[in-house]
Design an enzyme around this catalytic site. Structure first.
Site, short mmCIF file in Angstrom:
data_model
loop_
_atom_site.label_atom_id
_atom_site.label_comp_id
_atom_site.label_asym_id
_atom_site.label_seq_id
_atom_site.Cartn_x
_atom_site.Cartn_y
_atom_site.Cartn_z
N TYR A 1 7.22 1.26 -6.65
CA TYR A 1 7.82 0.33 -5.94
C TYR A 1 7.98 -1.37 -5.79
CZ TYR A 1 6.55 4.64 -2.79
OH TYR A 1 6.84 6.13 -2.27
N ARG B 1 4.88 6.86 6.06
CA ARG B 1 3.67 6.64 4.60
C ARG B 1 4.61 5.49 3.36
NH1 ARG B 1 -1.97 7.28 3.21
NH2 ARG B 1 -1.53 7.86 0.57
N LYS C 1 -13.26 10.62 4.41
CA LYS C 1 -12.17 11.46 3.89
C LYS C 1 -12.98 12.16 2.79
CE LYS C 1 -7.60 13.33 2.19
NZ LYS C 1 -6.32 12.25 1.78
#
Length: 244
Positions: free
Chosen positions: A243, A211, A150
């Site tokens: 999270y 995701r 990437k």
């Protein structure tokens, strides 16, 4: 109508015994409440009965029922594609996203490309743009690793054992998802994913939500936030803090 539960479960070959029992229990309870004739009114009554349950339990039951309702619609057992929705007040009470019950993603599908896209996101946390750029030369099934490139950066991620058999038939190609040796567009990927999740009874699921499901499963398995960030190609854990 109860005999349709057995027919529905027979089509879910990839489910564990415990998962099938859970489906059976939820669906029998559903039919006990709505009766033999499914209608908008009976579904509203059922939804009202769920209001006092925990959010996670509500989501599980609604997910199972929506898949069953879609099955009935496909088989011509009901004249409309009825769908249950989580009550708005219940949505507001949800402070953290819940892990969804997505065992059905491993079953066969009329949308195999969408299925594989969904599994790569759910099981590896990959972005659609990353998936479309994958060349088979970046995949090593023997060592169960995948190289993600990437911009000017690269990272190596582990391929879950369950995905090896899904990838093996595609190893003769140039790209993992291609047409005439060229990768598909993002629009194509989103259409395939949309068709697949709708087929499985989750029309509102997006690549972003899948995701997020990967992240939640990693955290449940006690994986360190820094390790999760590394798997996702993130430079920091800031976006993962919520999270905890």
């Amino acid at each position: 109508m109860r005999d349709r539960i057995s027919a529905f479960l027979e089509e879910k070959q990839g489910l564990s015994v415990n998962s099938k029992q859970s489906y059976k229990y939820d669906l029998e309870q559903f039919l006990d409440m709505v009766g033999e004739r499914i209608s908008e009114t009976s579904l509203k009554i059922y939804q009202a009965q769920l209001a006092n349950l925990k959010i996670s339990a509500q989501k599980r039951k609604i997910s199972a029922c929506n898949q069953f309702l879609y099955f009935l619609y496909q088989k011509g057992e009901v004249d409309s594609f009825y769908r249950l929705e989580l009550a708005k007040q219940a949505e507001k009470k949800t402070e953290k996203p819940e892990i969804l019950y997505l065992d059905s993603f491993w079953q066969e599908s009329d949308h195999p490309e969408g299925r594989l896209l969904a599994l790569l996101i759910l099981e590896m946390g990959l972005l659609p743009s990353e998936i479309l750029a994958i060349k088979v030369a970046d995949i090593n099934l023997d060592f169960q690793v995948l190289r993600i490139s990437k911009a000017s950066q690269q990272r190596i991620v582990t391929i879950p054992t369950a995905l090896l058999s899904e990838l093996e038939p595609l190893m003769g190609q140039t790209y993992l998802f291609e047409r005439g040796g060229k990768p598909y567009s993002r629009q194509w990927a989103f259409r395939q994913l949309e068709s697949f999740v709708k087929e499985k009874g989750f029309p509102s699921l997006s690549a972003q939500v899948l995701r997020e499901q990967f992240i939640l499963r990693q955290i449940e398995n006690k994986v360190d936030l820094y390790e999760i960030a590394k798997k996702l190609g993130l430079k920091t854990v800031l976006t993962l803090e919520k999270y905890r």
